[in-house]
Motif scaffolding. Structure first.
Motif, PDB file in Angstrom:
ATOM      1  N   GLN A   1      38.467 -91.898 -27.466  1.00  0.00           N
ATOM      2  CA  GLN A   1      38.399 -90.774 -28.087  1.00  0.00           C
ATOM      3  C   GLN A   1      36.678 -90.602 -28.181  1.00  0.00           C
ATOM      4  O   GLN A   1      36.081 -89.877 -28.339  1.00  0.00           O
ATOM      5  CB  GLN A   1      38.383 -91.238 -29.693  1.00  0.00           C
ATOM      6  CG  GLN A   1      40.029 -90.783 -29.979  1.00  0.00           C
ATOM      7  CD  GLN A   1      40.616 -91.305 -31.274  1.00  0.00           C
ATOM      8  OE1 GLN A   1      40.399 -92.392 -31.877  1.00  0.00           O
ATOM      9  NE2 GLN A   1      41.385 -90.424 -31.875  1.00  0.00           N
TER      10      GLN A   1
ATOM     11  N   LEU B   1      42.631 -96.415 -27.752  1.00  0.00           N
ATOM     12  CA  LEU B   1      42.457 -95.195 -28.400  1.00  0.00           C
ATOM     13  C   LEU B   1      41.073 -94.986 -28.787  1.00  0.00           C
ATOM     14  O   LEU B   1      40.493 -93.790 -28.610  1.00  0.00           O
ATOM     15  CB  LEU B   1      43.370 -95.364 -29.630  1.00  0.00           C
ATOM     16  CG  LEU B   1      44.745 -95.168 -29.152  1.00  0.00           C
ATOM     17  CD1 LEU B   1      45.666 -95.125 -30.323  1.00  0.00           C
ATOM     18  CD2 LEU B   1      45.299 -94.352 -28.130  1.00  0.00           C
TER      19      LEU B   1
ATOM     20  N   THR C   1      55.223 -90.245 -25.394  1.00  0.00           N
ATOM     21  CA  THR C   1      54.300 -89.955 -26.048  1.00  0.00           C
ATOM     22  C   THR C   1      53.620 -89.029 -24.833  1.00  0.00           C
ATOM     23  O   THR C   1      53.326 -89.380 -23.730  1.00  0.00           O
ATOM     24  CB  THR C   1      53.303 -91.137 -26.124  1.00  0.00           C
ATOM     25  OG1 THR C   1      54.166 -91.796 -27.216  1.00  0.00           O
ATOM     26  CG2 THR C   1      51.934 -90.978 -26.687  1.00  0.00           C
TER      27      THR C   1
ATOM     28  N   PHE D   1      47.297 -86.308 -29.369  1.00  0.00           N
ATOM     29  CA  PHE D   1      48.537 -87.228 -29.148  1.00  0.00           C
ATOM     30  C   PHE D   1      49.709 -86.495 -29.811  1.00  0.00           C
ATOM     31  O   PHE D   1      49.722 -86.022 -30.801  1.00  0.00           O
ATOM     32  CB  PHE D   1      48.273 -88.733 -29.778  1.00  0.00           C
ATOM     33  CG  PHE D   1      47.044 -89.305 -29.619  1.00  0.00           C
ATOM     34  CD1 PHE D   1      46.962 -90.189 -28.496  1.00  0.00           C
ATOM     35  CD2 PHE D   1      45.893 -89.262 -30.252  1.00  0.00           C
ATOM     36  CE1 PHE D   1      46.252 -90.959 -28.242  1.00  0.00           C
ATOM     37  CE2 PHE D   1      44.776 -89.971 -30.033  1.00  0.00           C
ATOM     38  CZ  PHE D   1      44.797 -91.012 -28.795  1.00  0.00           C
TER      39      PHE D   1
ATOM     40  N   SER E   1      53.606 -87.491 -30.037  1.00  0.00           N
ATOM     41  CA  SER E   1      54.270 -88.867 -30.000  1.00  0.00           C
ATOM     42  C   SER E   1      55.723 -88.640 -30.586  1.00  0.00           C
ATOM     43  O   SER E   1      55.805 -87.917 -31.879  1.00  0.00           O
ATOM     44  CB  SER E   1      53.731 -89.945 -30.417  1.00  0.00           C
ATOM     45  OG  SER E   1      54.308 -91.201 -29.929  1.00  0.00           O
TER      46      SER E   1
ATOM     47  N   GLN F   1      50.060 -92.692 -34.882  1.00  0.00           N
ATOM     48  CA  GLN F   1      48.725 -92.648 -34.689  1.00  0.00           C
ATOM     49  C   GLN F   1      48.117 -93.403 -36.067  1.00  0.00           C
ATOM     50  O   GLN F   1      47.094 -94.122 -36.057  1.00  0.00           O
ATOM     51  CB  GLN F   1      47.987 -91.678 -34.253  1.00  0.00           C
ATOM     52  CG  GLN F   1      46.612 -91.800 -33.671  1.00  0.00           C
ATOM     53  CD  GLN F   1      45.774 -90.511 -33.553  1.00  0.00           C
ATOM     54  OE1 GLN F   1      46.555 -89.496 -33.576  1.00  0.00           O
ATOM     55  NE2 GLN F   1      44.362 -90.543 -33.301  1.00  0.00           N
TER      56      GLN F   1
ATOM     57  N   VAL G   1      47.580 -96.970 -36.536  1.00  0.00           N
ATOM     58  CA  VAL G   1      46.447 -97.621 -35.263  1.00  0.00           C
ATOM     59  C   VAL G   1      45.185 -97.630 -36.170  1.00  0.00           C
ATOM     60  O   VAL G   1      44.434 -96.767 -36.551  1.00  0.00           O
ATOM     61  CB  VAL G   1      46.387 -96.695 -34.048  1.00  0.00           C
ATOM     62  CG1 VAL G   1      45.452 -97.519 -33.249  1.00  0.00           C
ATOM     63  CG2 VAL G   1      47.695 -96.770 -33.400  1.00  0.00           C
TER      64      VAL G   1
ATOM     65  N   VAL H   1      49.396 -88.090 -24.273  1.00  0.00           N
ATOM     66  CA  VAL H   1      47.926 -87.868 -24.749  1.00  0.00           C
ATOM     67  C   VAL H   1      47.243 -86.851 -23.772  1.00  0.00           C
ATOM     68  O   VAL H   1      47.540 -87.009 -22.397  1.00  0.00           O
ATOM     69  CB  VAL H   1      47.252 -89.534 -24.282  1.00  0.00           C
ATOM     70  CG1 VAL H   1      45.961 -89.324 -24.620  1.00  0.00           C
ATOM     71  CG2 VAL H   1      48.105 -90.560 -25.012  1.00  0.00           C
TER      72      VAL H   1
END
Lengths: 114, 139
Positions: free
Chosen positions: B116, B112, B131, B124, B126, B90, B93, B133
């Motif tokens: 959010q 994402l 992964t 998350f 991962s 993350q 990202v 979520v």
């Protein structure tokens, strides 16, 4: 695969595009192709009626950003009306409403584009 | 028969274009059962679309499926979207900004951020094995 269709008409200088179906990558590309064809004909004001596209995803909306970018090059405008609340919220989160306009009706959109 | 305290709905989606629409249909039914208002139901649906297409597109999953679990915990809906793909970090990202997208070749990458913004909490987990979520929405 979901069906997506367009109805395209012109009101003066404004191209009104009515969409039906899921605005995903496929739908977004269809809108983009329609806008590009009209831009090739010299049109630069586009109004999207999203009444029948209540479900969108970020990939489809990203393609609208591409259209905004192309219209910026020709001093054009993109507007929308009949947005579902979640679609308008998505446009706000992604920032589209900084560079294009949400109208409450077709008439307001046509006035705003004039 | 006494009602279960934490009702669950489990969905297995094959990675097929537009299959995320099946997920939002299920979410609508669950949201209606919880008596969530239309705005929250629509926010859940949009977040779920994004989580599902992220799983489809980025997971490179060997299993060919994405698992979605809906759990009603009191007045909170917990949704877990799990893939068995390669995972992601993350921290790598970038928060998207339209100002940067305009003029860039890469217009995508909003999933994402939308999840959010639309859900109450998002976590998350991962690893190279996959992964998950986990997102929640309170009534």
């Amino acid at each position: 695969m979901s069906d997506f269709s367009l109805n395209i008409r012109e009101k003066g200088d404004v191209v009104v595009i009515e969409t039906t179906g899921y605005l995903n990558n496929v739908g977004g590309e269809k809108v983009s192709e329609a806008c590009c064809e009209k831009m090739d004909d010299g049109k630069k004001y586009f109004l999207l009626n999203l009444e029948n596209s209540k479900v969108v995803n970020s990939i489809g909306v990203s393609i609208l950003i591409e259209i905004i970018e192309k219209l910026q090059d020709v001093d054009g405008k993109l507007g929308y009306y009949n947005l579902a609340p979640i679609v308008e919220k998505t446009f706000n989160i992604m920032g589209l409403t900084k560079y294009s306009t949400v109208y409450s009706s077709e008439a307001e959109g046509l006035d705003g584009m004039a | 028969m006494s009602p279960k305290k934490t009702p669950k709905v489990e969905l297995t989606l094959p990675i097929i274009p537009d299959m995320e629409l099946a997920a939002i249909k299920t979410a609508e039914v669950v949201a209606k059962h919880m008596d969530l208002d239309e705005e929250k139901s629509a926010e859940i649906g949009m977040a779920l679309i994004e989580a599902t297409i992220n799983a489809f597109e980025h997971s490179e999953s060997d299993s060919g499926n994405v698992e979605i679990h809906f759990v009603i915990q009191g007045d909170t809906l917990v949704i877990k979207v799990t893939d068995k793909g390669r995972g992601f970090d993350q921290a790598n990202v970038k928060v998207p900004k339209i100002e940067e997208k305009l003029g860039s070749d890469h217009k995508r990458g909003w999933g994402l951020q939308l999840i959010q913004e639309l859900m109450d909490t998002v976590e998350f987990e991962s690893s190279p094995e996959g992964t998950t979520v986990t997102m929640t929405k309170k009534k």
